[in-house]
Write a protein that holds these residues in place. Structure first.
Motif, PDB file in Angstrom:
ATOM      1  N   GLY A 171       0.825  -1.214   0.000  1.00 14.04           N
ATOM      2  CA  GLY A 171       0.000   0.000   0.000  1.00 14.04           C
ATOM      3  C   GLY A 171       0.858   1.262   0.000  1.00 14.04           C
ATOM      4  O   GLY A 171       0.538   2.245  -0.673  1.00 14.04           O
TER       5      GLY A 171
ATOM      6  N   LYS B 291       3.845   1.553  -1.314  1.00 18.34           N
ATOM      7  CA  LYS B 291       4.393   1.715  -2.679  1.00 18.34           C
ATOM      8  C   LYS B 291       3.338   2.334  -3.597  1.00 18.34           C
ATOM      9  O   LYS B 291       3.666   3.078  -4.533  1.00 18.34           O
ATOM     10  CB  LYS B 291       4.854   0.361  -3.233  1.00 18.34           C
ATOM     11  CG  LYS B 291       6.120  -0.172  -2.570  1.00 18.34           C
ATOM     12  CD  LYS B 291       6.593  -1.430  -3.289  1.00 18.34           C
ATOM     13  CE  LYS B 291       7.626  -2.208  -2.493  1.00 18.34           C
ATOM     14  NZ  LYS B 291       8.916  -1.515  -2.345  1.00 18.34           N
ATOM     15  N   MET B 292       2.087   1.998  -3.356  1.00 17.94           N
ATOM     16  CA  MET B 292       1.006   2.574  -4.165  1.00 17.94           C
ATOM     17  C   MET B 292       0.840   4.067  -3.878  1.00 17.94           C
ATOM     18  O   MET B 292       0.694   4.875  -4.783  1.00 17.94           O
ATOM     19  CB  MET B 292      -0.295   1.819  -3.894  1.00 17.94           C
ATOM     20  CG  MET B 292      -0.236   0.395  -4.426  1.00 17.94           C
ATOM     21  SD  MET B 292      -1.586  -0.636  -3.813  1.00 17.94           S
ATOM     22  CE  MET B 292      -1.212  -2.172  -4.694  1.00 17.94           C
TER      23      MET B 292
ATOM     24  N   LEU C 244       3.529   1.601  -7.532  1.00 13.02           N
ATOM     25  CA  LEU C 244       2.690   0.476  -7.970  1.00 13.02           C
ATOM     26  C   LEU C 244       1.313   1.051  -8.301  1.00 13.02           C
ATOM     27  O   LEU C 244       0.927   2.075  -7.737  1.00 13.02           O
ATOM     28  CB  LEU C 244       2.510  -0.555  -6.854  1.00 13.02           C
ATOM     29  CG  LEU C 244       3.592  -1.590  -6.578  1.00 13.02           C
ATOM     30  CD1 LEU C 244       3.161  -2.459  -5.407  1.00 13.02           C
ATOM     31  CD2 LEU C 244       3.873  -2.452  -7.809  1.00 13.02           C
ATOM     32  N   ASP C 245       0.591   0.368  -9.184  1.00  9.39           N
ATOM     33  CA  ASP C 245      -0.784   0.796  -9.441  1.00  9.39           C
ATOM     34  C   ASP C 245      -1.599   0.644  -8.157  1.00  9.39           C
ATOM     35  O   ASP C 245      -1.488  -0.363  -7.449  1.00  9.39           O
ATOM     36  CB  ASP C 245      -1.415  -0.062 -10.556  1.00  9.39           C
ATOM     37  CG  ASP C 245      -0.787   0.248 -11.905  1.00  9.39           C
ATOM     38  OD1 ASP C 245      -0.172   1.331 -12.028  1.00  9.39           O
ATOM     39  OD2 ASP C 245      -0.883  -0.603 -12.806  1.00  9.39           O
ATOM     40  N   ALA C 246      -2.423   1.619  -7.896  1.00 13.68           N
ATOM     41  CA  ALA C 246      -3.122   1.655  -6.616  1.00 13.68           C
ATOM     42  C   ALA C 246      -4.229   0.605  -6.525  1.00 13.68           C
ATOM     43  O   ALA C 246      -4.934   0.335  -7.501  1.00 13.68           O
ATOM     44  CB  ALA C 246      -3.708   3.039  -6.381  1.00 13.68           C
ATOM     45  N   SER C 247      -4.326   0.005  -5.361  1.00 10.53           N
ATOM     46  CA  SER C 247      -5.460  -0.854  -5.005  1.00 10.53           C
ATOM     47  C   SER C 247      -6.032  -0.272  -3.721  1.00 10.53           C
ATOM     48  O   SER C 247      -5.326  -0.134  -2.715  1.00 10.53           O
ATOM     49  CB  SER C 247      -4.969  -2.289  -4.771  1.00 10.53           C
ATOM     50  OG  SER C 247      -5.686  -2.878  -3.698  1.00 10.53           O
TER      51      SER C 247
ATOM     52  N   VAL D 264      -4.078   0.270   0.090  1.00 10.47           N
ATOM     53  CA  VAL D 264      -3.804   1.624   0.597  1.00 10.47           C
ATOM     54  C   VAL D 264      -4.536   1.840   1.913  1.00 10.47           C
ATOM     55  O   VAL D 264      -4.003   2.407   2.869  1.00 10.47           O
ATOM     56  CB  VAL D 264      -4.214   2.689  -0.447  1.00 10.47           C
ATOM     57  CG1 VAL D 264      -4.161   4.093   0.156  1.00 10.47           C
ATOM     58  CG2 VAL D 264      -3.307   2.602  -1.669  1.00 10.47           C
TER      59      VAL D 264
END
Lengths: 317, 317
Positions: free
Chosen positions: B166, B168-169, B174-177, B181
């Motif tokens: 999270g 890294k997002m 990274l693509d967010a999730s 997060v």
């Protein structure tokens, strides 16, 4: 510099009592004796707000712990444990931490309090210090702000204005006197006095914001008023000389703060007990006024004219 | 903006229990029930170190309180009171404080803890937050780090790596999730689980620094070692997908921290009790390894080859 865990082991573990579990666990485990309650206080001390930053680290540590001990003293508590949060710029030298720990040690020993835990982190600004201090009182014995009664006498310990004039000296606005600067930098919390006042004082606060502000807090919490006689305010020789030369300095005495004396109220029937307490604790106690009906606290001169009404002390926002 | 005392009355007094004395005294007065001990933890949370500063104030408040509740959970304590120190830039809008208080309220209510005091001050840098949280355990009942025995099983609650991925997002790496997060920003302390583990777990810590680091603390305090099987580490679907695509992300799982799960050891004879606890608390518990003789904790792959040895987690200095 050594790592965080090494620093804790080297400098802070020696300050810890057994309840701190060697500062190696996530938490401390404290026992409160049967029939006692726990009194807890917490103060944040911020570089650039509460101290300049170029003070000796030992003095910063002393003051940070002393102001918490002063809060416990005002409640009549017997200090037992404290926790330190220390947020420190990345480049801080290890010598600073060593000196800081030495200051904590110097302050904790005479007052019988031990380190029980805490947290150390980096900061992006200056030093921020957070101390949580605890003490015990017999159940129901905590001295509160809200117990003042109309007709009670108002007392203060020690002398007033030393610290506020000490600040002006640190700032270069007055010629320095070592004694007053020391009162500002290394205040002495009235720990023994506070405990002696349990069952004697009807309300108590420490003089951190200024006499009128802190007595004002007592008045507000007790729904009473107070009249304080300016001529009765206890002054050190140094402060008496300064206000004698320049009466503009008087507000430092009654509104200056940082003295960490105790201001308290007590029934007139306790006057004798207070004389004995003053002797036992080796602290001067001065009757400075009376509790009245009505709100607020009022400082009057020897002719009975109003000099200043109590107001809230230093506000951060 | 309203003054400091008004802000305290408006936003913080509604969060306080009776022991906080209306946040109008110098200290709180707490009662610890007979036969119980007090567990105390303290964490500092610094803008620019623990959070960026542009997060919603409510999320900052939630996390600051949650990480302290997590420490109490790891000790098996029933949370009771907390104290907040808040150092805030002078220009901070009142809406920020209102949102911050709302975040504290949201976090305190499900976990049965109440505000009992604190301190607000200006800051010269960013926001610094200091929370001291307290809970009770039956005397002698606190789960310590130092109780792991050779032959015990090692367990972890929930899933690992969510928060570290999270981060890294949040950092755009990274693509967010949303789920990951959220795990980073609003961790759920395992308060009920911790209390259920009293008398069952032989040692416990929360996963704040990273699984191997926190288990390493248990090993060090218990003078034992541990072997953890990588293939047994519990992963959320999102994390499983990410490490399946990129095995370079595995260290986020076993060394990433911030998950605030509990890692603990327990005798094999308690396996049945742990199954019931998992059901009662609605938390997945996964056996991930065993306690061995020797020092340190070692992560091994399915062939028994060493992947990583435990090391100390994030160090601030």
């Amino acid at each position: 510099m050594a790592g965080e865990f090494d620093l804790i082991a080297r400098y802070f573990r020696p300050l810890a009592g057994p309840e701190g579990l060697g500062l190696a666990d996530d938490a401390a485990c404290l026992t409160v004796p049967d029939g006692h309650e726990l009194v807890v206080t917490k103060d944040l001390i911020v570089e650039g707000v509460h101290f300049v930053g170029d003070e000796p680290a030992a003095d910063i540590a002393w003051k940070a712990l002393a102001v918490n001990l002063s809060d416990l003293a005002a409640k009549g508590a017997n200090p037992t444990h404290y926790f330190v949060g220390l947020s420190l710029p990345k480049g801080a030298p290890e010598a600073w931490i060593a000196d800081f720990a030495a200051g904590l040690k110097a302050c904790q020993e005479p007052f019988g309090i031990q380190l029980a835990g805490g947290d150390t982190t980096a900061s992006t600004g200056g030093v921020t210090l957070s101390i949580t201090a605890m003490g015990t009182v017999p159940s129901g014995g905590m001295i509160r702000r809200g117990g003042a009664q109309v007709g009670d006498d108002v007392y203060v310990s020690g002398t007033l204005g030393d610290a506020a004039l000490g600040v002006k000296m640190v700032q270069g606005r007055l010629d320095a006197s070592e004694g007053l600067v020391r009162r500002y930098r290394k205040p002495t919390p009235r720990v023994a006095l506070g405990q002696a006042l349990r069952g004697v004082a009807s309300a108590c606060a420490d003089v951190s914001d200024g006499l009128l502000a802190d007595l004002g807090h007592i008045c507000a919490a007790s729904a009473v008023g107070a009249r304080v006689d300016q001529s009765s305010l206890p002054l050190s020789e140094a402060v008496a000389a300064l206000v004698g030369q320049d009466s503009e300095l008087w507000p430092s005495v009654y509104a200056g703060g940082d003295d960490y004396e105790l201001v308290f109220t007590a029934s007139a029937s306790n006057a004798g007990a207070l004389e004995r307490i003053a002797v036992d604790c080796g602290v001067q106690l001065t009757r400075i006024g009376v509790v009245e009906q009505g709100g607020g606290c009022h400082l009057v001169d020897s002719s009975g004219n109003l000099v200043q009404s109590g107001q809230q002390g230093y506000q951060h926002f």
